[in-house]
Write a protein that holds these residues in place. Structure first.
Motif, PDB file in Angstrom:
ATOM      1  N   ALA A 125       0.844  -1.199   0.000  1.00  0.00           N
ATOM      2  CA  ALA A 125       0.000   0.000   0.000  1.00  0.00           C
ATOM      3  C   ALA A 125       0.877   1.245   0.000  1.00  0.00           C
ATOM      4  O   ALA A 125       1.956   1.268   0.588  1.00  0.00           O
ATOM      5  CB  ALA A 125      -0.918   0.014   1.212  1.00  0.00           C
ATOM      6  N   LEU A 126       0.375   2.272  -0.679  1.00  0.00           N
ATOM      7  CA  LEU A 126       1.001   3.586  -0.683  1.00  0.00           C
ATOM      8  C   LEU A 126       0.040   4.546  -0.004  1.00  0.00           C
ATOM      9  O   LEU A 126      -1.078   4.750  -0.488  1.00  0.00           O
ATOM     10  CB  LEU A 126       1.295   4.032  -2.116  1.00  0.00           C
ATOM     11  CG  LEU A 126       1.937   5.408  -2.280  1.00  0.00           C
ATOM     12  CD1 LEU A 126       3.326   5.420  -1.666  1.00  0.00           C
ATOM     13  CD2 LEU A 126       1.996   5.793  -3.759  1.00  0.00           C
ATOM     14  N   LEU A 127       0.449   5.113   1.133  1.00  0.00           N
ATOM     15  CA  LEU A 127      -0.389   6.029   1.896  1.00  0.00           C
ATOM     16  C   LEU A 127       0.287   7.386   1.980  1.00  0.00           C
ATOM     17  O   LEU A 127       1.504   7.479   2.117  1.00  0.00           O
ATOM     18  CB  LEU A 127      -0.626   5.511   3.325  1.00  0.00           C
ATOM     19  CG  LEU A 127      -1.547   4.317   3.528  1.00  0.00           C
ATOM     20  CD1 LEU A 127      -0.812   3.018   3.279  1.00  0.00           C
ATOM     21  CD2 LEU A 127      -2.081   4.307   4.962  1.00  0.00           C
ATOM     22  N   GLY A 128      -0.526   8.435   1.890  1.00  0.00           N
ATOM     23  CA  GLY A 128       0.010   9.774   2.033  1.00  0.00           C
ATOM     24  C   GLY A 128      -1.035  10.705   2.592  1.00  0.00           C
ATOM     25  O   GLY A 128      -2.240  10.476   2.431  1.00  0.00           O
ATOM     26  N   GLY A 129      -0.584  11.773   3.257  1.00  0.00           N
ATOM     27  CA  GLY A 129      -1.539  12.705   3.834  1.00  0.00           C
ATOM     28  C   GLY A 129      -0.897  14.009   4.219  1.00  0.00           C
ATOM     29  O   GLY A 129       0.323  14.190   4.131  1.00  0.00           O
ATOM     30  N   PHE A 130      -1.752  14.943   4.636  1.00  0.00           N
ATOM     31  CA  PHE A 130      -1.327  16.265   5.076  1.00  0.00           C
ATOM     32  C   PHE A 130      -2.078  16.616   6.354  1.00  0.00           C
ATOM     33  O   PHE A 130      -3.244  16.266   6.510  1.00  0.00           O
ATOM     34  CB  PHE A 130      -1.634  17.330   4.014  1.00  0.00           C
ATOM     35  CG  PHE A 130      -0.953  17.092   2.700  1.00  0.00           C
ATOM     36  CD1 PHE A 130       0.325  17.589   2.476  1.00  0.00           C
ATOM     37  CD2 PHE A 130      -1.584  16.378   1.691  1.00  0.00           C
ATOM     38  CE1 PHE A 130       0.964  17.372   1.268  1.00  0.00           C
ATOM     39  CE2 PHE A 130      -0.956  16.158   0.478  1.00  0.00           C
ATOM     40  CZ  PHE A 130       0.319  16.660   0.260  1.00  0.00           C
ATOM     41  N   ASP A 131      -1.403  17.323   7.246  1.00  0.00           N
ATOM     42  CA  ASP A 131      -2.017  17.774   8.495  1.00  0.00           C
ATOM     43  C   ASP A 131      -1.720  19.251   8.714  1.00  0.00           C
ATOM     44  O   ASP A 131      -0.632  19.737   8.364  1.00  0.00           O
ATOM     45  CB  ASP A 131      -1.464  16.986   9.687  1.00  0.00           C
ATOM     46  CG  ASP A 131      -1.903  15.539   9.672  1.00  0.00           C
ATOM     47  OD1 ASP A 131      -3.066  15.277  10.004  1.00  0.00           O
ATOM     48  OD2 ASP A 131      -1.085  14.685   9.321  1.00  0.00           O
ATOM     49  N   TYR A 132      -2.682  19.943   9.298  1.00  0.00           N
ATOM     50  CA  TYR A 132      -2.482  21.326   9.714  1.00  0.00           C
ATOM     51  C   TYR A 132      -2.960  21.453  11.148  1.00  0.00           C
ATOM     52  O   TYR A 132      -4.072  21.017  11.484  1.00  0.00           O
ATOM     53  CB  TYR A 132      -3.280  22.300   8.842  1.00  0.00           C
ATOM     54  CG  TYR A 132      -3.319  23.706   9.409  1.00  0.00           C
ATOM     55  CD1 TYR A 132      -2.240  24.562   9.283  1.00  0.00           C
ATOM     56  CD2 TYR A 132      -4.440  24.151  10.120  1.00  0.00           C
ATOM     57  CE1 TYR A 132      -2.259  25.842   9.830  1.00  0.00           C
ATOM     58  CE2 TYR A 132      -4.475  25.428  10.670  1.00  0.00           C
ATOM     59  CZ  TYR A 132      -3.380  26.262  10.517  1.00  0.00           C
ATOM     60  OH  TYR A 132      -3.407  27.519  11.061  1.00  0.00           O
ATOM     61  N   SER A 133      -2.134  22.017  11.992  1.00  0.00           N
ATOM     62  CA  SER A 133      -2.534  22.253  13.380  1.00  0.00           C
ATOM     63  C   SER A 133      -2.209  23.687  13.762  1.00  0.00           C
ATOM     64  O   SER A 133      -1.166  24.225  13.365  1.00  0.00           O
ATOM     65  CB  SER A 133      -1.831  21.269  14.325  1.00  0.00           C
ATOM     66  OG  SER A 133      -0.429  21.402  14.235  1.00  0.00           O
ATOM     67  N   HIS A 134      -3.102  24.286  14.525  1.00  0.00           N
ATOM     68  CA  HIS A 134      -2.967  25.672  14.954  1.00  0.00           C
ATOM     69  C   HIS A 134      -2.640  25.706  16.441  1.00  0.00           C
ATOM     70  O   HIS A 134      -3.006  24.787  17.189  1.00  0.00           O
ATOM     71  CB  HIS A 134      -4.268  26.432  14.673  1.00  0.00           C
ATOM     72  CG  HIS A 134      -4.164  27.913  14.868  1.00  0.00           C
ATOM     73  ND1 HIS A 134      -4.498  28.526  16.054  1.00  0.00           N
ATOM     74  CD2 HIS A 134      -3.767  28.894  14.024  1.00  0.00           C
ATOM     75  CE1 HIS A 134      -4.308  29.829  15.935  1.00  0.00           C
ATOM     76  NE2 HIS A 134      -3.863  30.086  14.717  1.00  0.00           N
ATOM     77  N   SER A 135      -1.962  26.743  16.871  1.00  0.00           N
ATOM     78  CA  SER A 135      -1.591  26.854  18.280  1.00  0.00           C
ATOM     79  C   SER A 135      -2.808  26.916  19.202  1.00  0.00           C
ATOM     80  O   SER A 135      -2.705  26.630  20.399  1.00  0.00           O
ATOM     81  CB  SER A 135      -0.723  28.097  18.494  1.00  0.00           C
ATOM     82  OG  SER A 135      -1.405  29.263  18.070  1.00  0.00           O
TER      83      SER A 135
END
Length: 197
Positions: free
Chosen positions: A19-29
């Motif tokens: 499997a090929l998995l990928g992602g993006f995350d954004y977190s704020h203070s």
């Protein structure tokens, strides 16, 4: 990430193929976060060749609170999306879950609650998945080549409302390390789903 197979809650999603998995995350203070990931899958068409879904996309967001005593509360929602075509009478596998997690240092307990049908199981709204995870950093840095070394353990239980014969427990144990900026790991996982079903 490149994986020998995609395991989700103890069950292979790729029929034991890579499997090929990928992602993006954004977190704020402030504690707000958003994220997405995608992977190839085959579990839908493996069980029904008339269904054509081959990708899983997931979208999630939530809010984390820091509490006294090294505690962290995390509340959020996660949507699993399986684009494709399905035969008549097939229960759509798209799933929306609300979740709550409480962490203390390296230990996390989490409960996920499905507000609709759950991964293609008909009449399963209100199903839940309870899990306990431990992730402990053995070393923050070994040397210039090898960075953080982490060990991990997990146990979870999936319950399907109105479909109790599908209920099962799963487990996972393993470790990972950073090598020249890349994370490599090995994990063992198992479930009693086959015997329970």
């Amino acid at each position: 990430g490149i994986y020998s197979q995609y395991i989700f809650r103890g069950l292979t999603q790729t029929n034991k193929d890579p499997a090929l998995l990928g992602g993006f995350d954004y977190s704020h203070s402030s504690g707000i976060y958003l994220g997405t990931w995608a992977s190839n899958i085959s579990w839908i068409s493996d069980g029904n060749p008339d269904a054509s879904a081959s990708v899983e996309g997931a979208y999630y967001g939530g809010y984390k609170w820091a509490l006294p005593g090294d505690l962290m509360l995390d509340l959020g929602a996660l949507y699993y999306w399986y684009p494709g075509s399905y035969p008549a009478g097939f229960t759509n596998p798209d799933t929306t879950e609300l979740y709550a997690a409480l962490s203390w240092k390296w230990l996390t307990g989490k409960y996920s609650y499905s507000i609709g049908n759950t991964f293609g199981v008909a009449n399963s709204h209100g199903s839940g998945y309870a899990e306990l995870n431990a992730s402990y950093d053995v070393f923050d840095k070994v040397n210039d080549a090898i960075g953080k070394v982490t060990v991990f353990a997990h146990v979870g239980q999936q319950k399907f409302r109105h479909n109790g014969f599908y209920d099962y427990t799963d487990w996972k144990i393993g470790g990972s390390m950073e090598v020249h900026g890349l994370t490599v790991g090995i994990f063992g996982t198992g479930t009693n789903a086959q015997s329970a079903a």
